[in-house]
Each structure stands twice: as C-alpha cells, then as structure tokens.
Design a protein around this motif. Structure first.
Motif, PDB file in Angstrom:
ATOM      1  N   SER A   1       0.805  -1.234   0.000  1.00 56.34           N
ATOM      2  CA  SER A   1       0.000   0.000   0.000  1.00 56.34           C
ATOM      3  C   SER A   1       0.834   1.280   0.000  1.00 56.34           C
ATOM      4  CB  SER A   1      -0.940   0.009   1.211  1.00 56.34           C
ATOM      5  OG  SER A   1      -0.191   0.009   2.405  1.00 56.34           O
ATOM      6  N   ALA A   2       2.066   1.215   0.504  1.00 61.77           N
ATOM      7  CA  ALA A   2       2.882   2.435   0.637  1.00 61.77           C
ATOM      8  C   ALA A   2       3.858   2.561  -0.540  1.00 61.77           C
ATOM      9  CB  ALA A   2       3.639   2.389   1.967  1.00 61.77           C
ATOM     10  N   PRO A   3       4.451   3.745  -0.733  1.00 61.38           N
ATOM     11  CA  PRO A   3       5.388   3.924  -1.857  1.00 61.38           C
ATOM     12  C   PRO A   3       6.580   2.953  -1.772  1.00 61.38           C
ATOM     13  CG  PRO A   3       4.820   6.043  -0.869  1.00 61.38           C
ATOM     14  CD  PRO A   3       4.242   4.985   0.025  1.00 61.38           C
ATOM     15  N   GLU A   4       6.933   2.361  -2.915  1.00 63.86           N
ATOM     16  CA  GLU A   4       8.037   1.396  -2.982  1.00 63.86           C
ATOM     17  C   GLU A   4       9.292   2.112  -3.488  1.00 63.86           C
ATOM     18  OE1 GLU A   4       8.771  -1.867  -2.270  1.00 63.86           O
ATOM     19  OE2 GLU A   4      10.712  -1.313  -3.131  1.00 63.86           O
TER      20      GLU A   4
ATOM     21  N   LEU B   1       6.419   3.994  -6.457  1.00 66.44           N
ATOM     22  CA  LEU B   1       5.186   3.372  -6.952  1.00 66.44           C
ATOM     23  C   LEU B   1       4.454   2.655  -5.801  1.00 66.44           C
ATOM     24  CD1 LEU B   1       4.834   1.313 -10.168  1.00 66.44           C
ATOM     25  CD2 LEU B   1       4.521   0.105  -8.025  1.00 66.44           C
ATOM     26  N   LYS B   2       3.122   2.798  -5.768  1.00 65.88           N
ATOM     27  CA  LYS B   2       2.329   2.058  -4.774  1.00 65.88           C
ATOM     28  C   LYS B   2       1.660   0.894  -5.497  1.00 65.88           C
ATOM     29  CE  LYS B   2       1.177   6.166  -2.062  1.00 65.88           C
ATOM     30  NZ  LYS B   2       0.082   7.100  -1.731  1.00 65.88           N
ATOM     31  N   PHE B   3       1.988  -0.334  -5.098  1.00 68.75           N
ATOM     32  CA  PHE B   3       1.497  -1.503  -5.842  1.00 68.75           C
ATOM     33  C   PHE B   3      -0.026  -1.589  -5.851  1.00 68.75           C
ATOM     34  CE2 PHE B   3       4.834  -4.087  -7.588  1.00 68.75           C
ATOM     35  CZ  PHE B   3       5.970  -3.557  -7.006  1.00 68.75           C
ATOM     36  N   HIS B   4      -0.635  -1.381  -4.690  1.00 72.58           N
ATOM     37  CA  HIS B   4      -2.094  -1.568  -4.646  1.00 72.58           C
ATOM     38  C   HIS B   4      -2.816  -0.488  -5.448  1.00 72.58           C
ATOM     39  CE1 HIS B   4      -6.067  -2.148  -2.301  1.00 72.58           C
ATOM     40  NE2 HIS B   4      -5.995  -2.967  -3.315  1.00 72.58           N
TER      41      HIS B   4
END
Ligand SMILES: *Cc1c(COP(=O)(O)O)cnc(C)c1O
Length: 426
Positions: free
Chosen positions: A237-240, A246-249
C-alpha cells in the motif's frame, strides 16, 4: 469464461504459439528478451508495460502455467516458484517484517512446521501454532502484529479438512488474509477462494504435476483483499522506493500481490521456476481432474478396507463416515476427500517399520500425490525434526504411517497392503 474445469485444465493459459502456431505451449528455454527500443525497455523496467525482460522474473512457459493455475483456482493472478516451500516464503514476504507473526495450523506438512517454527525466525518473523479446529484459540492467537493465518485445506499427512469458511471469517474480522496450502486437495477438490481465502499456495511437486517429475510451487491471489484498508501491509500500500515510489495496490489494484511477487519477490529472492519444470506441470494439469477422481475412488475403497482390518487401530481418511471431518467433505471439498491419509498400526513403531519394508507395489518415498501409491513412516522421516508433541499434533505419531493412494488398480493396492500388514504383525 464459461468453460468447465475439465476444459480449463487443458486450455487456460495456452494459445497457439504466435511465432510458429505450435498447439502445445513451447518450452521457452530462454533467459533474456530483446527490447523493441530503449523506450520499450524503460517502460518494462518501470512496470508501465507488461512484457518479458529476463527469466528470473518472467518467462512465457512459466506465464502460461501461472495463468492456468490462477484460472483453476478462480484467482486473478499467480506467481510460480521453484518449490512449494519457496511459494510459502513468497506468500508471506510482502506481508511480513521483523517483529510480525503468522498464525499457523499445527496440522501442516512436517517441512512447513520446521520452516515456520525455526527458519523464518532468521527474518525476524514468528509463527504462533494453533489447533486450526479451535476457533477460540485462533482468535486468541491473533494480535496487532499478526499479518496472516496459514493452514492446509486437506492436511498432510492426516487428511483432516479445515473449516475454511469459519477461519476466513476470523481473518476477515482481524483485517488479515487467510493463506491456504491447497496442495493435497488441488483446485479440483477444493477451491479455497470460494470459502473466503485470500491467497492459495501449492507444492506443484505433488498432484498438479502428478507423476514425480518436478519440484515447483505457486502462489495464487484471489484479488479480493483490500491491502490499503489499514497500514498493516506497507509493501503493497505504501510507496516502494525500488520503483520510484510506486504504490502496488494503488497502481495494480487486484493484481497488486501478483505484481509485487514478480517485480520484488522473484526479482530479489530469485526463487524462480524453470521453464522445463513449468512444461511438465502444464502437461500434468491437463489430466488433473481424471487423476483426482481416481485417487479419490481408490482412496475411498482402500480406506474402507483398512478400517475393518484387524491390525489397524485407526484410519484418518475424511471420506470415511466414521471420520470427525466427514461432515466437511460435502461443503469444503465436494468432489472427495483426496488420496492422502494416515493409518495407525496396533503394533506401534516397530510394526510400522516392518510394514513399510514389506510393501512391494508401494514406494517408500518422501513424496505424495504421484500416480504411484506411496508410503512413508512420518515419525522416522518427514516429521523426524519435530518433538513427540509436535508429531502427535501434526497427525504423525510414532505408530502412524502416511499413505498416498495412487491411480493403480484398487485390488492391487489392497493386495499389497494386505501382504505387508500380515508380515508386519507376523
Ligand atoms: C510437499 C509439500 C510442501 C512443500 O513443497 P515442496 O515442493 O516440497 O517444497 C508444502 N506443503 C505441503 C502440503 C506439501 O505436501
């Protein structure tokens, strides 16, 4: 897609090869894929476009298998891995972190008990073991640091059936996913997503390939979990940081877990399935329903025969009317209770050793879910690393032998058991 299971097990994920028209999925024994141009390469690396870069992450043969298993389970995506154990780590990896825990069933494959009770500690993760039939114990075990519940649909070795609906409800109210190891059941007998599970893992080494030729695993995602509903799952859910925030969800929606599994899990853990193994598994799955039907038919016949044998103390097969799990068969695995169960011999540990050594048609191996009938004395092998208490809780006490019923003639299986039981108690 309105096709039935038997059609999908042959066709899902497979289409004529775009280059050659080959009808069967080719083995793309390939490492790297040429980029159309630098812009294409950048888009692939930024996850803005889906395509093939490098076979540690994606490969066309493996992709076909991923699509097939995801379809059969009724999920949105799947990530294949190098083994069932790799799949378990890959399933937990996006959810867990140092100080976090997973609530797991005491009735698991012996190797999984060791993986969860010992090895995951090296990552700072921990597992709380509970009797998965005791819903109060599950609730009591869940705390603020719990990130998943993990159980087997049909448990190896005992063939016990978990009440997935009830366990999924507990997971749901705690805001965490239920992960189901569906190895012993296969999607033909049990579809955990229809009972509220979020993720399914398999050892494809067993029934999916079905003939003892492959070591492989897979994680399948239902696509139904809201990873952003709490701050418990920041990997999704949080920035990667490794993908420019990028936020996957947010970016991939229901495919977040699958994309994370490929873009982070396979990229950095490297537990990749090789294309040759994927090919064997695709072949195996084409006949999954036919094999499972025969496994079940034989297991019912053999378990019934064993139950009335004078040397046998107990048979755990849930397909028997005497099993405390019999009520769950119709609801959880309506096409049958599988081909795996244990028998307890009246003669104890020594009789088990003589029994296993006397079998001729059965192979004494650390495997299950083969076309061949297989046997193992768990307490002296697969469950050897466990304490006696863990062995008994896992359904692998010293007087217990695990049987994986093959698809040979039932009469031949019974005749072999009969002669070995006579020798064991002779
Ligand atoms: C065999 C097995 C595993 C482990 O799978 P590998 O492919 O051997 O790594 C996990 N769960 C169950 C139920 C199994 O039978």
């Amino acid at each position: 897609m309105a096709y039935g299971f038997d059609t999908l097990q042959i066709h899902a994920g497979a289409r004529p090869d775009p280059a050659t028209g080959a009808r069967q999925v080719p083995i793309y024994q390939t490492t790297a894929y040429v980029f159309r141009d630098a812009e294409h390469a950048a888009a692939l690396f930024n996850l803005q476009e889906v395509g093939y870069i490098y076979s540690r992450l994606t490969n066309p043969t493996v992709a076909a298998l991923q699509e097939r298993v995801a379809t059969l389970e009724g999920g949105v995506g799947a990530v294949c891995c190098s083994s069932g154990h790799a799949a378990q780590i890959m399933a937990l990896f996006p959810l867990m972190g140092p100080g976090l825990n997973v609530v797991v069933s005491t009735r698991l494959y012996g190797g999984s008990i060791t993986q969860f009770s010992q090895t995951i500690k090296r990552f700072g993760w921990s597992a709380t073991f509970v009797d998965i039939d005791d819903l109060d114990a599950i609730s009591a075990a869940i705390d603020d640091n719990t990130r998943a519940i993990f159980c087997e649909s049909i448990a190896n070795p005992g063939g016990h059936i978990a009440d997935l609906d009830a366990i999924a409800k507990l997971a749901d109210s705690a805001g965490i996913p239920l992960i189901v190891d569906n190895t012993s059941a296969t999607p033909y007998l049990c579809r955990p997503f229809e009972h509220g599970a979020t993720l399914v893992v398999h050892s494809m080494t067993k029934y999916l390939t079905g003939n003892g030729t492959v070591t492989g695993g897979v994680v399948v995602d239902s696509g139904n979990f809201d990873w952003s509903a709490s701050d418990k799952f920041p990997s999704l859910s949080a920035p990667e940081p490794a993908y420019h925030g990028l936020k996957f969800h947010e970016t991939f929606g229901p495919l977040a877990f699958t994309f994370h599994g490929i873009a982070i899990g396979l990229r950095d853990l490297g537990m990749t399935l090789n294309p040759q193994a994927a090919h064997y598994t695709l072949m195996g799955i084409e006949t999954l329903s036919l094999r499972m039907e025969r496994h079940v038919q034989n297991a019912e016949q053999v378990a019934g025969w064993l139950e009335s044998h004078p040397t046998i103390e107990a048979v755990t097969y849930a397909g028997l009317a005497s099993s405390p799990y019999h009520d769950r068969v119709a609801r959880i695995c309506p096409k049958g209770a599988g081909g795996l169960f244990t028998i307890a011999l009246k003669g104890g540990y020594d009789a088990c050793i003589r029994f296993v050594d006397s079998l001729e048609l059965f192979s004494h191996v650390a495997n299950l879910g083969d076309t061949r009938s297989l046997v193992i004395h768990a307490a002296s092998t697969t469950h050897r690393q466990l304490t006696p208490e863990q062995q008994t809780a896992a359904g692998a006490a010293p007087n217990v032998v695990r049987i994986s019923i093959g698809i040979e003639d039932a009469e031949d299986i019974i005749a072999d058991l009969d002669q070995a039981l006579t020798k064991a108690h002779g």
